[in-house]
Write a protein that holds these residues in place. Structure first.
Motif, mmCIF file in Angstrom:
data_model
loop_
_atom_site.group_PDB
_atom_site.id
_atom_site.type_symbol
_atom_site.label_atom_id
_atom_site.label_comp_id
_atom_site.label_asym_id
_atom_site.label_seq_id
_atom_site.Cartn_x
_atom_site.Cartn_y
_atom_site.Cartn_z
ATOM 1 N N ARG A 170 0.827 -1.206 0.000
ATOM 2 C CA ARG A 170 0.000 0.000 0.000
ATOM 3 C C ARG A 170 0.866 1.263 0.000
ATOM 4 O O ARG A 170 0.457 2.300 -0.552
ATOM 5 C CB ARG A 170 -0.931 -0.010 1.204
ATOM 6 C CG ARG A 170 -1.999 -1.129 1.123
ATOM 7 C CD ARG A 170 -2.576 -1.472 2.484
ATOM 8 N NE ARG A 170 -3.050 -0.272 3.163
ATOM 9 C CZ ARG A 170 -4.214 0.318 2.877
ATOM 10 N NH1 ARG A 170 -4.996 -0.221 1.970
ATOM 11 N NH2 ARG A 170 -4.577 1.413 3.495
ATOM 12 N N MET A 215 -3.416 -2.496 -8.626
ATOM 13 C CA MET A 215 -3.428 -3.207 -7.357
ATOM 14 C C MET A 215 -4.646 -4.120 -7.295
ATOM 15 O O MET A 215 -5.750 -3.743 -7.674
ATOM 16 C CB MET A 215 -3.458 -2.224 -6.186
ATOM 17 C CG MET A 215 -3.487 -2.914 -4.844
ATOM 18 S SD MET A 215 -2.534 -2.014 -3.616
ATOM 19 C CE MET A 215 -2.595 -3.133 -2.233
ATOM 20 N N ARG A 219 -9.867 -5.051 -14.227
ATOM 21 C CA ARG A 219 -10.057 -3.632 -13.930
ATOM 22 C C ARG A 219 -8.709 -2.935 -13.770
ATOM 23 O O ARG A 219 -8.504 -1.821 -14.254
ATOM 24 C CB ARG A 219 -10.889 -3.475 -12.658
ATOM 25 C CG ARG A 219 -11.088 -2.041 -12.233
ATOM 26 C CD ARG A 219 -11.993 -1.911 -11.037
ATOM 27 N NE ARG A 219 -11.398 -2.480 -9.831
ATOM 28 C CZ ARG A 219 -12.014 -2.539 -8.654
ATOM 29 N NH1 ARG A 219 -13.238 -2.071 -8.529
ATOM 30 N NH2 ARG A 219 -11.415 -3.074 -7.607
ATOM 31 N N HIS A 275 -13.010 -5.826 -3.815
ATOM 32 C CA HIS A 275 -13.502 -4.450 -3.853
ATOM 33 C C HIS A 275 -13.994 -4.036 -5.234
ATOM 34 O O HIS A 275 -13.702 -2.937 -5.707
ATOM 35 C CB HIS A 275 -12.411 -3.465 -3.388
ATOM 36 C CG HIS A 275 -11.946 -3.723 -1.992
ATOM 37 N ND1 HIS A 275 -12.787 -4.131 -0.988
ATOM 38 C CD2 HIS A 275 -10.715 -3.641 -1.435
ATOM 39 C CE1 HIS A 275 -12.098 -4.282 0.130
ATOM 40 N NE2 HIS A 275 -10.841 -4.015 -0.112
ATOM 41 N N LEU A 276 -14.762 -4.918 -5.866
ATOM 42 C CA LEU A 276 -15.417 -4.501 -7.113
ATOM 43 C C LEU A 276 -16.481 -3.468 -6.773
ATOM 44 O O LEU A 276 -16.972 -3.414 -5.650
ATOM 45 C CB LEU A 276 -16.058 -5.711 -7.793
ATOM 46 C CG LEU A 276 -15.077 -6.740 -8.361
ATOM 47 C CD1 LEU A 276 -15.847 -7.868 -9.035
ATOM 48 C CD2 LEU A 276 -14.122 -6.089 -9.351
ATOM 49 N N PHE A 277 -16.835 -2.636 -7.774
ATOM 50 C CA PHE A 277 -17.886 -1.641 -7.558
ATOM 51 C C PHE A 277 -19.229 -2.319 -7.771
ATOM 52 O O PHE A 277 -19.586 -2.652 -8.905
ATOM 53 C CB PHE A 277 -17.700 -0.465 -8.519
ATOM 54 C CG PHE A 277 -16.317 0.142 -8.468
ATOM 55 C CD1 PHE A 277 -15.686 0.363 -7.232
ATOM 56 C CD2 PHE A 277 -15.642 0.486 -9.620
ATOM 57 C CE1 PHE A 277 -14.411 0.919 -7.172
ATOM 58 C CE2 PHE A 277 -14.369 1.041 -9.565
ATOM 59 C CZ PHE A 277 -13.753 1.247 -8.339
ATOM 60 N N PRO A 278 -20.014 -2.527 -6.706
ATOM 61 C CA PRO A 278 -21.201 -3.387 -6.830
ATOM 62 C C PRO A 278 -22.313 -2.787 -7.676
ATOM 63 O O PRO A 278 -23.165 -3.506 -8.167
ATOM 64 C CB PRO A 278 -21.659 -3.552 -5.372
ATOM 65 C CG PRO A 278 -21.120 -2.368 -4.671
ATOM 66 C CD PRO A 278 -19.822 -2.030 -5.348
ATOM 67 N N HIS A 279 -22.292 -1.462 -7.835
ATOM 68 C CA HIS A 279 -23.391 -0.822 -8.560
ATOM 69 C C HIS A 279 -23.118 -0.719 -10.053
ATOM 70 O O HIS A 279 -23.903 -0.138 -10.789
ATOM 71 C CB HIS A 279 -23.634 0.573 -7.983
ATOM 72 C CG HIS A 279 -22.412 1.450 -8.019
ATOM 73 N ND1 HIS A 279 -21.232 1.100 -7.414
ATOM 74 C CD2 HIS A 279 -22.197 2.647 -8.598
ATOM 75 C CE1 HIS A 279 -20.342 2.064 -7.615
ATOM 76 N NE2 HIS A 279 -20.912 3.000 -8.327
ATOM 77 N N MET A 280 -21.953 -1.252 -10.497
ATOM 78 C CA MET A 280 -21.644 -1.220 -11.921
ATOM 79 C C MET A 280 -21.587 -2.651 -12.432
ATOM 80 O O MET A 280 -21.222 -3.563 -11.704
ATOM 81 C CB MET A 280 -20.270 -0.574 -12.160
ATOM 82 C CG MET A 280 -20.162 0.851 -11.681
ATOM 83 S SD MET A 280 -18.488 1.462 -11.963
ATOM 84 C CE MET A 280 -18.563 2.993 -11.030
ATOM 85 N N GLU A 301 -14.357 1.704 -16.049
ATOM 86 C CA GLU A 301 -14.393 2.895 -15.207
ATOM 87 C C GLU A 301 -13.072 3.673 -15.249
ATOM 88 O O GLU A 301 -13.064 4.896 -15.412
ATOM 89 C CB GLU A 301 -14.747 2.503 -13.767
ATOM 90 C CG GLU A 301 -15.045 3.671 -12.846
ATOM 91 C CD GLU A 301 -16.293 4.447 -13.226
ATOM 92 O OE1 GLU A 301 -17.006 4.030 -14.150
ATOM 93 O OE2 GLU A 301 -16.528 5.492 -12.597
ATOM 94 N N GLY A 302 -11.957 2.968 -15.107
ATOM 95 C CA GLY A 302 -10.654 3.640 -15.119
ATOM 96 C C GLY A 302 -10.375 4.345 -16.441
ATOM 97 O O GLY A 302 -10.134 5.557 -16.462
ATOM 98 N N PHE A 319 -6.782 -6.550 -4.601
ATOM 99 C CA PHE A 319 -6.963 -6.707 -3.151
ATOM 100 C C PHE A 319 -7.466 -8.101 -2.803
ATOM 101 O O PHE A 319 -8.109 -8.767 -3.609
ATOM 102 C CB PHE A 319 -7.991 -5.681 -2.644
ATOM 103 C CG PHE A 319 -7.627 -4.251 -2.922
ATOM 104 C CD1 PHE A 319 -6.936 -3.503 -1.981
ATOM 105 C CD2 PHE A 319 -7.993 -3.637 -4.122
ATOM 106 C CE1 PHE A 319 -6.608 -2.175 -2.231
ATOM 107 C CE2 PHE A 319 -7.675 -2.320 -4.376
ATOM 108 C CZ PHE A 319 -6.979 -1.584 -3.430
ATOM 109 N N PHE A 351 -24.021 -7.996 -12.836
ATOM 110 C CA PHE A 351 -23.477 -7.256 -11.695
ATOM 111 C C PHE A 351 -22.596 -8.182 -10.857
ATOM 112 O O PHE A 351 -22.832 -9.398 -10.819
ATOM 113 C CB PHE A 351 -24.609 -6.679 -10.846
ATOM 114 C CG PHE A 351 -25.281 -5.499 -11.485
ATOM 115 C CD1 PHE A 351 -24.751 -4.228 -11.332
ATOM 116 C CD2 PHE A 351 -26.426 -5.661 -12.266
ATOM 117 C CE1 PHE A 351 -25.350 -3.130 -11.920
ATOM 118 C CE2 PHE A 351 -27.024 -4.562 -12.867
ATOM 119 C CZ PHE A 351 -26.489 -3.301 -12.701
ATOM 120 N N LEU A 394 -1.245 4.438 -1.031
ATOM 121 C CA LEU A 394 -2.454 4.334 -0.214
ATOM 122 C C LEU A 394 -2.090 4.558 1.252
ATOM 123 O O LEU A 394 -2.930 4.968 2.052
ATOM 124 C CB LEU A 394 -3.126 2.973 -0.395
ATOM 125 C CG LEU A 394 -3.881 2.780 -1.715
ATOM 126 C CD1 LEU A 394 -4.446 1.367 -1.823
ATOM 127 C CD2 LEU A 394 -4.988 3.808 -1.877
#
Ligand SMILES: Nc1ncnc2c1ncn2[C@@H]1O[C@H](COP(=O)(O)OP(=O)(O)O)[C@@H](O)[C@H]1O
Ligand SMILES: [Mg+2]
Lengths: 258, 338
Positions: free
Chosen positions: A52, A98, A166, A104-109, A117-118, A100, A150, A57
């Motif tokens: 990190r 990175m 991603r 930590h995927l974006f659940p709403h996409m 997204e990036g 993890f 999703f 981070l």
């Protein structure tokens, strides 16, 4: 190691303290282009904190990070050192992917949305181009058929492969994997390792924290054993995992895992 | 000997008592009953009078029915004044059962029925009379509600972002706003803005003052709700967003805030339902909205129909908004259903 080449990333004495606990203690490290570095070590030894710190981070308390020979991440003003301005910090992070432990995927996409997204928001690519990049990355991790669902509907292994796609969509020069398979059911570990393996074969530079010694032995150019914020030992996997491992701590650690 | 006399006297007293009772019973004949009923009416005891009148019996065939007819018609009048039209009708019809041609009873039935009918008609009439003013007031209420619904989520978001900012003065200022507006009555805030600010040289029209007051108050409430929702999103989401190179703003806008919508809808829906009713408070600062319109009508006509209609309109508004919020809540969480 190959000293003629310039390291992709060089850490010089980086130190990270939490209150009075020194999680990373004066670590020096060179990682060369194309190198696959595996870090092992007991829980709490500072492996995550080290990763990190590399992509900022965590704000380190001491030390220098060089990326492609250039000092990055921190500036000194009025005699005080602090994190560089957001554009510079973000720019470095786009070069470093990175992955993890908990995805930590974006659940709403959707899956495609996650990967796009990036490129779309950070790289500010036109929509079509971003979608093309994302589609390519999804086929690379073998999940083209899942592009429109999703994340909630995916298995753990599929989620982690989407997370890898991603990160790859930013076309990073360095990939950091923090225990990418530790949250997976055993039967799902293989598909994620295969994906990482493919990436390794393409020449990606990577630092992987893992507890899977078989995978480490197979993939690593170099293995580092970390404990209490220090590198206790490092070497190529053959020496490292040989029965002749002379370091008592490492031998007992490995014995417990195997 | 003595015992015998005592027994005799007891029997005599008992007989005397029974005779007296019987005598009393006979004494309370139709005339006495109507006389006593008249006395009770004079004292204002209408139910008691009705009870006595009811005891006047149906006369045998061919006997004088004057007292009976008079008693039933009297009962009908009393029932009318007690607002018991059905019982009044029943009393009148008792007369008609014996004397179908009795004109007094027929007129009474007709009048009571007409009055009954006109009560419904008058409700319609009242509604027709009151509705235009009430609907005009309701339009103003709706305008206030919509303005506040537009302003307060934005204000709330700003306050929430300020609260979680690491820049201390900003976070402290937002804490103060929340503390103040949640800690004082909305009525007082409205008074201060409308009646108090002119003392500082700021005079606001009622609508502006109302929107500012409601907007600030609801922004403070929503601010706390939104802050809670943002902080409830997994820390890993922000890290993942940063790891692909997003700025804090991009991460908030694209990753964190969209995930709060689903969690925000139920509490924000509650707040907005409360808002619809809270708009009634601005009637105190010269705004003519639904509550004020109902109040004016009530005070002019002394007719509770105006209040009942206003209640119905409030219920209609809250029902519609509840329905809409439930739909939005479902849409906001659609990614969890697929
Ligand atoms: N945010 C934090 N605040 C305080 N202590 C922390 C924080 N993150 C990590 N630590 C501590 O730093 C040490 C190293 O943690 P970590 O890097 O996560 O270890 P590892 O990944 O090797 O298990 C641990 O003792 C951990 O408790
Ligand atoms: Mg860790």
């Amino acid at each position: 190691m190959n000293t003629a080449r310039e390291p992709l990333i060089r850490l010089e004495g980086i130190t990270k303290r939490f209150k009075n606990l020194t999680a990373v203690d004066r670590i020096d490290l060179d990682v060369f282009p194309g190198e696959k570095l595996v870090i092992i070590g007991p829980s709490g030894s500072g492996k995550s904190t080290l990763l990190r710190s590399i992509n900022l981070l965590e704000e380190i308390d001491d030390g220098v990070i060089r990326f492609q020979g250039r000092e990055v991440g921190y500036v000194t003003s009025h005699g005080r050192r602090h994190l560089d301005r957001p554009p510079a910090v973000c720019a470095l992070r786009t070069e470093i992917g990175m992955v993890f432990q908990h995805f930590h995927l974006f659940p709403h996409m959707t899956v495609l949305g996650n990967v796009m997204e990036g490129p779309l928001i950070v790289r500010k690519m036109p929509l079509n181009e971003a979608r093309q990049v994302a589609t390519d990355m999804l086929s690379k991790v073998g999940l083209s058929d899942k592009r429109d669902v999703f994340p909630a509907t995916l298995s753990g292994g599929q989620k982690q492969r989407v997370a890898i796609a991603r990160a790859l969509a930013m076309r990073p020069k360095l990939m950091l994997f923090d225990e990418p398979t530790s949250a997976l059911d055993p039967e799902l570990v293989g598909e994620v390792f295969d994906t990482i393996h493919t990436l390794a074969d393409e020449g990606m530079t990577m630092i992987i924290v893992t507890h899977h010694m078989g995978f480490a032995r197979e993939l690593a150019d170099r293995v580092i054993f970390m404990e209490s914020g220090h590198f206790l030992a490092q070497g190529n996997p053959h020496e490292f995992f040989s029965v002749g491992q002379e370091n008592e701590r490492i031998r007992s650690f490995l014995n417990r895992l195997l | 000997m003595n015992r015998f006399y005592i027994l005799i006297s007891r029997v005599a007293v008992t007989l005397l008592f029974l005779w007296t009772l019987a005598g009393t019973g006979r004494a309370l004949d139709s005339d006495a009953l109507s006389r006593q009923a008249g006395e009770l009416m004079a004292q204002g005891d209408l139910p008691g009078a009705v009870e006595l009148l009811r005891q006047i019996p149906v006369p045998p065939k061919g006997a004088d029915a004057g007292a009976f007819v008079a008693s039933r018609m009297q009962m009908a009048r009393i029932y009318v004044s007690l607002n018991e039209a059905d019982k009044a009708l029943a009393a009148s019809r008792e007369v008609l059962a014996l004397f179908p041609d009795n004109s007094e009873a027929r007129n009474a039935v007709a009048a009571i029925q007409k009055q009954q009918q006109s009560r419904w008609l008058s409700l319609l009439d009242d509604s027709r009379k009151f509705l235009p003013a009430l609907l005009k007031g309701a339009t103003m209420t709706l305008l206030l509600v919509l303005c506040t619904m537009l302003v307060s989520p934005l204000g709330g978001l700003l306050i929430a972002l300020g609260r979680i900012s690491t820049f201390r003065p900003l976070s402290a200022a937002c804490w103060f706003v929340i503390w103040f507006f949640r800690g004082t009555p909305l009525l007082l805030q409205l008074f201060f803005i409308y009646y108090g600010l002119p003392a500082f040289g700021v005079t606001l029209p009622p609508l502006t003052a109302a929107v500012i007051g409601l907007g600030l108050n609801y922004s403070a409430y929503l601010g706390e709700i939104i802050r809670g929702a943002i902080q409830s999103i997994d820390q890993g989401q922000m890290e993942a967003a940063k790891a692909i190179g997003m700025t804090y703003g991009q991460a908030m806008r694209r990753v964190i805030i969209p995930q709060t919508y689903k969690r925000l809808m139920p509490p924000i829906g509650n707040e907005f339902i409360a808002l619809i009713k809270d708009t009634a408070l601005v009637s105190t600062i010269a705004m003519v909205e639904l509550m004020r319109s109902a109040d004016q009508l009530f005070n002019t006509y002394f007719n509770i129909t105006a209040l009942a209609l206003a209640a119905a309109i409030y219920l209609l508004l809250t029902s519609i908004f509840t329905f809409i919020f439930e739909k939005i809540e479902y849409r906001a969480g659609i990614y969890e259903h697929r």
